[in-house]
Scaffold this active site. Sequence first.
Site, PDB file in Angstrom:
ATOM      1  NE  ARG A 198      37.716  33.443  30.241  1.00 45.85           N
ATOM      2  CZ  ARG A 198      38.380  33.557  29.088  1.00 45.85           C
ATOM      3  NH1 ARG A 198      38.087  34.535  28.241  1.00 45.85           N
ATOM      4  NH2 ARG A 198      39.341  32.715  28.769  1.00 45.85           N
ATOM      5  CE  LYS A 340      39.612  35.315  34.884  1.00 45.63           C
ATOM      6  NZ  LYS A 340      40.922  35.253  35.595  1.00 45.63           N
ATOM      7  CG  HIS A 359      45.536  34.091  35.531  1.00 44.73           C
ATOM      8  ND1 HIS A 359      45.362  33.205  34.491  1.00 44.73           N
ATOM      9  CD2 HIS A 359      44.524  33.844  36.395  1.00 44.73           C
ATOM     10  CE1 HIS A 359      44.309  32.450  34.708  1.00 44.73           C
ATOM     11  NE2 HIS A 359      43.777  32.818  35.868  1.00 44.73           N
ATOM     12  CB  SER A 377      41.161  28.068  33.669  1.00 40.98           C
ATOM     13  OG  SER A 377      39.961  27.688  34.301  1.00 40.98           O
ATOM     14  CE  LYS A 381      44.990  30.242  38.304  1.00 40.28           C
ATOM     15  NZ  LYS A 381      44.482  29.258  37.322  1.00 40.28           N
ATOM     16  CB  THR A 382      41.202  27.540  43.437  1.00 37.02           C
ATOM     17  OG1 THR A 382      41.015  28.654  42.576  1.00 37.02           O
ATOM     18  CG2 THR A 382      40.271  27.680  44.630  1.00 37.02           C
ATOM     19  CG  ASP A 396      41.771  33.843  39.022  1.00 30.42           C
ATOM     20  OD1 ASP A 396      42.420  32.928  38.498  1.00 30.42           O
ATOM     21  OD2 ASP A 396      41.022  34.592  38.375  1.00 30.42           O
ATOM     22  NE  ARG A 460      35.144  28.475  36.672  1.00 22.55           N
ATOM     23  CZ  ARG A 460      36.418  28.846  36.724  1.00 22.55           C
ATOM     24  NH1 ARG A 460      36.928  29.283  37.858  1.00 22.55           N
ATOM     25  NH2 ARG A 460      37.193  28.775  35.645  1.00 22.55           N
TER      26      ARG A 460
END
Length: 468
Positions: A198, A340, A359, A377, A381-382, A396, A460
């Site tokens: 980003r 996002k 988030h 990030s 989490k994933t 997410d 990604r």
Amino acid sequence: GGAFMPLPAESYAALFRDKIEKHNSHVYLVNTGWTGGAYGVGKRMDINVTRKIVASILDGCIHDCTFSEPDKYFQLSFPTSISGVDPKILDPSRAWADKNQYHLTCQKLAKQYKANFVKFERDEFMKHVAQFGPTGRALLGGTPKTPRFIMRDFLSHSGSLYNLDLEDTRHEIVENGEGSIVPANDSILVDTGKFTGRCPKDRYVVDAGAAHYNVNWGNINIPIKEETFDKVFECCAKRLWSLDRVYVFDGFVGASKKSRRAVRIVTELAWHHNFVTNMFIRPTPEELADFKPDITIINSNAIFENWQEEGLRSETCVAIDLNRHIGVVTGTQYSGEMKKGVFSIMNYLLPLEGIMSMHCSATVGPKGDTAVFFGLSGTGKTTLSADTTRMLIGDDEHGWDEDGVFNLEGGCYAKMINLNPEKEPLIHAAIRKGAVLENIVLDSEGIPDYDDGSKTENTRGSYPMWHI
């Protein structure tokens, strides 16, 4: 997650506190980062150890553990033992070899923690929080003017390709030279070009209407004049209208029908169409019959040449208008900006309806118990939500209303760096036909080398929920 939370932090904190108290939820702080020392000295926490710690929380075994006295820096208590985990790992003061450096680091972090919270110690705190209750929608009042190009339906474009199926999208991507098919797993491989992540310094929020009073302005939510936003939007729209073909996706954001929004995303690139088809909730034919978008994002390779005179940082512009629920992406091909952008709008709207936006990743167990994993990030989490013993809610972006926790997305956007089929089998298996890989390096045999971060550490992969 701060970049996607437009409202002041205390509004989200108040909602979260109320949810925890109402549902008697348990909260644990789990270290998925470095152990034994700071970054570069210690080592990354082994995922198998993390899974054992998380499993003890989810199956309730941790309630039978003995906990230490609260530490003097953060008042945190640590379990003294968890089955299969080295006790030294559980207490960071024992894990660090350099005890002096540990205490110095704790002192520094505690000082930063206290300094950060000074800005939240405001007399008007409760008055400010009160406006974000169920009646807060009145704050949105007014009907600002809409950019003239959004009045023209992109579906009327003579080259509009609408909600393409997987095969047609893959054909477009390859035919346009945007990407290639990976022989090893049949996924699509693309390169995002100049930007592999980003552009937070080129991200703007329109400073007008209710948003002027509601948004937490600063170096994260950077203000942009409505007139400037409209010029960028028009520049991007003109580019799209000049093309032989454009890709239009209609779908939904939010699995709860009570609060979901209809979203339209118009893109120049076919692989972006593949991405948003993966990431948002696909509509049924019946839902498309009378589809009217609540949120619209347009994305093109347009160059906004007047960026300097308009006070922008560069020709790259990622901007949203929270009053009109529209957004524009130009000057970058990084696909995460679209995702996002939509979630920033949702993270503004949902709290105004008394719904907690988060988030995080989330799973549900066999007994209906929900686990929510918060983290920046790259903190896992994933990975932690891809659990063979639990059902995935999402990885997410989520909401929490009176009916429970629900996903905002229709897919996952996972980091691929160091992806290991033994440690992360579900995610590895999800990279198949329909998935899009970004900035991955292939070895000499055409097999993805997930350990290669030569292009970026932020490699990604996007894939639809049903791949998990």
